[in-house]
Design an enzyme around this catalytic site. Sequence first.
Site, PDB file in Angstrom:
ATOM      1  N   ARG A  94       0.852  -1.196   0.000  1.00 50.74           N
ATOM      2  CA  ARG A  94       0.000   0.000   0.000  1.00 50.74           C
ATOM      3  C   ARG A  94       0.883   1.239   0.000  1.00 50.74           C
ATOM      4  NH1 ARG A  94      -3.769   0.129   5.037  1.00 50.74           N
ATOM      5  NH2 ARG A  94      -4.493  -1.761   3.985  1.00 50.74           N
ATOM      6  N   HIS A 139       1.553  -2.131   5.667  1.00 52.48           N
ATOM      7  CA  HIS A 139       1.384  -2.484   4.256  1.00 52.48           C
ATOM      8  C   HIS A 139       2.396  -1.747   3.376  1.00 52.48           C
ATOM      9  CE1 HIS A 139      -2.330  -4.947   3.973  1.00 52.48           C
ATOM     10  NE2 HIS A 139      -2.708  -4.305   5.069  1.00 52.48           N
ATOM     11  N   ASP A 146      -3.669  -8.593   3.170  1.00 50.57           N
ATOM     12  CA  ASP A 146      -5.022  -8.847   3.658  1.00 50.57           C
ATOM     13  C   ASP A 146      -5.617  -9.931   2.766  1.00 50.57           C
ATOM     14  OD1 ASP A 146      -4.670  -6.749   5.427  1.00 50.57           O
ATOM     15  OD2 ASP A 146      -5.819  -5.314   4.229  1.00 50.57           O
ATOM     16  N   GLU A 225      -7.500  -7.645  13.288  1.00 46.63           N
ATOM     17  CA  GLU A 225      -8.079  -7.938  11.978  1.00 46.63           C
ATOM     18  C   GLU A 225      -7.757  -9.381  11.579  1.00 46.63           C
ATOM     19  OE1 GLU A 225      -7.474  -3.348  10.304  1.00 46.63           O
ATOM     20  OE2 GLU A 225      -6.247  -4.980   9.492  1.00 46.63           O
ATOM     21  N   HIS A 228      -5.467  -9.878   8.288  1.00 46.10           N
ATOM     22  CA  HIS A 228      -4.228  -9.088   8.141  1.00 46.10           C
ATOM     23  C   HIS A 228      -3.027  -9.864   8.684  1.00 46.10           C
ATOM     24  CE1 HIS A 228      -2.166  -4.953   8.664  1.00 46.10           C
ATOM     25  NE2 HIS A 228      -1.346  -5.815   9.217  1.00 46.10           N
TER      26      HIS A 228
END
Length: 250
Positions: A94, A139, A146, A225, A228
């Site tokens: 990301r 990320h 994910d 999460e 993740h």
Amino acid sequence: MPTRTMLTALALLAGTATAMAETLPENFVYLADIAPQIRQDMRYAGDHNFVGRPITGYEAAECILSRPAAEALRDAAIELAEQNLVLRVYDCYRPARAVADFAQWARDIDDLAMQAEFYPRVDKSRLFELGYIAERSGHSRGSTVDLTIEPAESAPTPWAHGEALLDCALPDRYPDNPLDFGTGYDCFDNHAHHGAAGINPEAEENRKMLADLLDRHGFAPYAEEWWHYTLRDEPFPDTYFDFVIAARPD
């Protein structure tokens, strides 16, 4: 008027610039080149995410990872195939600019377009406080992913912009996890946490299956999460990259 020599030089420069734009940093790869059997549903390149639009830096719906992370994920997918199951990734590398886009969106407390699905029980003004949004993300180091598990014969359910939003923590939520994991992806809710109370036994077993699989291949979970995971021996533990996610070269 440009000469033939000048035009040729300009064409070469343009070609060089394009090639540079398509070249990933050293030790990064497109997951599709390493593990084409892993399905990709790159949410931040489209509208079906908690913001409701494509996120800055996602110019293509492609999963990019550090090579060690991609190879470890490939090995996990090979093991999973023995059970007629496959991995599907929602987000991989990301860009830092995307993280900044999330943070800017979170500060606009009046933008609640996707609240009914992704954070129906959370006051948007508390997203930073509760840890759902941060100024930096693992990320961006390139070794966090994910993901979910689904049967090999399943197919993703298309999501159309403007359709009704379904609470991500309810049984009749949007069917983005063909195996039940207790919530949908990117659900800002306590039920998304590992070890959360109120998760049905099937979802708990599926979370354990994903966690055990990825643990065997070197990934550590993130407590809040279930989807993740980060490669424990990530090659860039202190570097937050910001190159855009461009289309995979032909």
